[in-house]
Design an enzyme around this catalytic site. Structure first.
Site, PDB file in Angstrom:
ATOM      1  N   GLY A  59       0.829  -1.196   0.000  1.00 48.30           N
ATOM      2  CA  GLY A  59       0.000   0.000   0.000  1.00 48.30           C
ATOM      3  C   GLY A  59       0.865   1.248   0.000  1.00 48.30           C
ATOM      4  N   CYS A  60       0.257   2.355  -0.373  1.00 49.22           N
ATOM      5  CA  CYS A  60       1.033   3.601  -0.469  1.00 49.22           C
ATOM      6  C   CYS A  60       1.466   4.085   0.909  1.00 49.22           C
ATOM      7  CB  CYS A  60       0.226   4.663  -1.194  1.00 49.22           C
ATOM      8  SG  CYS A  60      -1.452   4.871  -0.578  1.00 49.22           S
TER       9      CYS A  60
END
Lengths: 332, 332, 332, 332
Positions: D143-144
């Protein structure tokens, strides 16, 4: 009618004082100084106030304030102290928006790297905490970051519940003032976010002084960031409490502490946009069991500066704190 | 390998030249000057290029360019002319990003209020119009507004179809340069739009000169605005034609004119976001029967400055115009 | 005390009516409808108004308005017409913020592609032009673009001086309404500028109708753009006059035309930031001898919608036009 | 030449994969799917890529990937898992940009409230930590937020130095995806900052899983905010260490940990603008003696998604990690 003067009217806080006081039913602005703009109509400089103020800036000359009941000093720190003692000696009440009277003298001198040339005792003008200002002659208006930070956890501090609090603050660019710098150059901040003075911002001692005064020793940390926003400070207070508290207990502590405070609003989703242009401080709580997060949102130029100054003035003169300050947020 | 020098490497156009040329397979940047940053590593100043350029800025000393095949001058107008004649006399080809060589001498002196100290003949480096640069020693890279404006109507001008054209241009703030001013102070432009030099911008004579050269006399007007955007110029060309033309005819005229131009893209909905970081010029047409609207979108720092300069360099050295310039737009 | 109702209170114009009317000394908001939010407290939906409105939205039921002196319809076009005739028949005065009553019936039906189900004669509510509203029962509040465009050249149109006028307009995103769409998706508009409906926007017939009514035939064109701004419309009117006029003559024409208009301010440098949150329309003139440029700046939600609606209400009820509308711009 | 496919090519991560892979010297994009855009040219949908991709989207049909060496799944979580097992069974290597394979199965099901329909073991594709991917068939791209958070403290975690770490993260709006919602509606986020999922964001278990795996038990907290920025995540990691460390010791720990990592840059003043469009992760340290602050800045669509996916691909295929990913940041 309270006759008000403004010492240093060309900055953002000066402009906001003018905007706010135009609508105040009990105040009339009589004198506004500016060295560099003296002689110019106020509304030719603050062009958004076009047609509203025909008054002209005058050069600094304290005698011109002699008819004033109160003077707001919107000068930078280091300059305020040059004039305030004399104004007080003239019997004029003063609200200082600079940092000059917020800190203990030694802490001030260390933090700002200046010798204090005119120290006097002042009341720290966070009116949700220091509510009786009727006898105050000199009020030190808090910094913008300390306002957001202290209000977010004051009720917990007062109850001595805090073990650790980390304030991660995000400020709009007007907080950096009206003078262009690399830091405030549009391309450096638009579509960007910039942390700065990550562990050594000058507002930290102010936060520490007031929270400690309120609630004794706790572990406190503070980091500010500049965001591509004109106005507003969002303070995310990450709090580790000394013991477990459920959300209802916390809610109760806050509601009791702020029970008679017009400008504190409890909200589900605080954001700076929703207080824009107003004197409100919106507060929301969130808990994951271990950590409590309290988020406050203010307009840095209003509740974080000029609005709070007027709120202090109201309390000094025995007026309801919200008079002249009921502007609703301009959102979006 | 083309050995390139940059005269004045600390502005936005200098930074973009460095960004673009790092990826150019036929070029090596050998020398970059800066008076104020001389001795400092380039990537300590242009921090987004961290780790990419270990080269250091040197103070201006034209002898240092003696091994260069080409020098880009990214100095401000008025400064470029002090160095360019000597560089040319050293046998170095020059691309000037300033305004110093774009205009006829008398028009330049009147427009910029300066005596021209080193006038030479230059090719106006709008490579979609002046495609043969193989013999050019001095190329005057166009202004950002003229690039967007001229490209939007050049095909119509060439056919002498224009009666009136009003260019209403909107520019990102990097167009105002790297130096902080009131104009570029974040709070003055964020959440705002500001028209400026509404009828007297210095890029107007450049637009007029080139369109007239291309297509004779027509009624031309130009107004720029600053918008809260980092990069990009959107030019809305409102055109009244001398006679009726349907959209297909117009399309054909444009496609023919730009038939071998890599960087011209015809699009339905031009916007500056969709060319960000690239050398493309996106063009769209719209007609209401009476008025033709042609809209062009460029990145002012790339197609409006440094990218175009590299495109000119390619053509000067007999390289395909797009080499080293195929960066795709970074959107959103 | 004027008892006011709002039909459709969840959009931006509904929110602004609520913000403005809270401060109006002669008005009390009694009823606010919303189909989807009926039963919910207004300040739980418009969270920036937290603590200000404890009133709840009710479902649409015209009988609920029976005690109202005036109803503002903030419904979308096509919906307003379903309710307004009945309200009028109930003897209630109506200000419609939608497009339903702005245009001649046939022009409306063609422009909006709808059959008009409840046509009535209305006054076009641009109060700087139609100042006597004391007998009006139905006022059609102008569109945001037409407000900025018409006000910028009305004095010239009235004198029949205009040969050609091109309106190049730039609007903040609130103009597109409260409902999320691709067009208003943050990444599509931030750091960008997007022209749209370049030659066929539905506000064009409104501009044309009113200018022609005022000043006869002239060549008119209009192109709108969306800019990354929350509020505001900047209209750049490029005007070619029928004959030469110097700046003083123009100034005189404008000052005479707007002599008693509180909300028109003549300024050197119009910008949307400097009218933010206020009902002012700032106007500036610029001439290059051949072309006259008139630039107007308004807040699209205030002077371009809800503020203007309240201004119309004031005039309908014989109240000074500025009452309750003297909010100063929030700048920056 | 690596033949690549993209499953779900219409989102932001799909667009970025297309932008990045166009410049990758060892990859050719052969197949891109989209249910809703099938049959349409890619560059008519991703209009910023105009003229670059004549390829058309096809409807999802896994057989079409049979010639591919690798497939990037850019589908939303919950959808990826429907296709990935079959692709793996076809002998195709897969990089999944969704959350479907990042977490232990039970944690995934609890966090995302879904039954996992096709669980397989995957490598967590944070290539600065898991550098050997030569044998990996399925890589779960992080995920970012976890990318920014984990990279900021991984070296400290590995040495088991952390007592408490609070991640206060600020994300650009593209992180919320391409679909318009109230959350991403321009007026709700422009000139604003909005905290959300303050104590319960779904990326928290991912951060916790990886840091714990790396460094055992520590006190971890995470709060995300949306800022008015298109791209970028700034993570402010407030760290309380188990014992004192001076800045040099910390610097050394980081430099050793990231010694062969092309994309990690140590900088004095991290900001998201200075990594825009690039795969860099900029890291800066700050200490006040008691608290260590580590700040990381990434482009959420590049290092936080598609760039990292390509970096993973490079390592899977034995290619230097930076190949095709050397785009320089576009700043400003």
């Amino acid at each position: 009618m309270i006759r008000a003067g403004i010492l240093g009217g060309t900055g953002y806080t000066g402009g906001e004082l003018l905007r706010i006081l135009r609508d105040h039913p009990s105040v009339k602005v009589e004198v506004v100084t500016s060295r560099k703009e003296s002689g110019r109509r106020i509304d030719e400089y603050h062009t958004h106030l076009r047609g509203v103020y025909s008054l002209k800036f005058i050069d600094v000359d304290l005698k011109e304030f002699r008819e004033c009941d109160v003077v707001f000093s919107a000068l930078p720190h280091g300059s305020s102290m040059e004039y305030i003692p004399e104004l007080l000696d003239m019997g004029i009440r003063v609200i200082d928006l600079s940092a000059d009277y917020r800190l203990a003298k030694d802490v001030y001198e260390k933090t700002y790297g200046l010798k204090h040339k005119g120290y006097r005792r002042a009341v720290y003008g966070l009116p949700e905490i220091y509510r009786d200002l009727s006898f105050a002659d000199l009020v030190a208006n808090p910094g913008c970051y300390p306002t957001g930070a202290i209000l977010s956890v004051a009720p917990l501090a007062k109850k001595r519940l805090i073990e650790t609090v980390v304030f991660d603050s995000k400020s709009g660019v007007t907080g950096a003032g009206v003078t262009p710098t690399e830091f405030t150059h549009f391309p450096n901040i638009a579509d960007n976010i910039v942390p700065y003075r990550v562990t050594n911002h000058r507002h930290f001692p102010e936060i520490e002084q007031e929270l400690t005064k309120l609630g004794g020793k706790m572990r406190i940390a503070f980091t500010p960031h500049l965001i591509p926003v004109n106005r507003g400070i969002l303070t995310t207070a990450h709090v580790y409490l000394k013991g477990p508290l459920d959300k209802e207990e916390i809610q109760e502590i806050y509601e009791e502490f702020y029970s008679d405070c017009y400008f504190i609003r409890f909200v589900d989703s605080p954001s700076v946009g929703r207080v824009r242009g107003s004197n409100f401080c919106d507060i929301g709580f969130f808990s994951d069991g271990e950590r409590l997060v309290v988020i406050s949102a203010i307009d840095n130029l209003v509740k974080g500066a000029s609005g709070q100054a007027v709120q202090n003035m109201n309390l000094m003169f025995g007026i309801p704190e919200e008079r002249g300050l009921t502007h609703l947020p301009v959102f979006p």
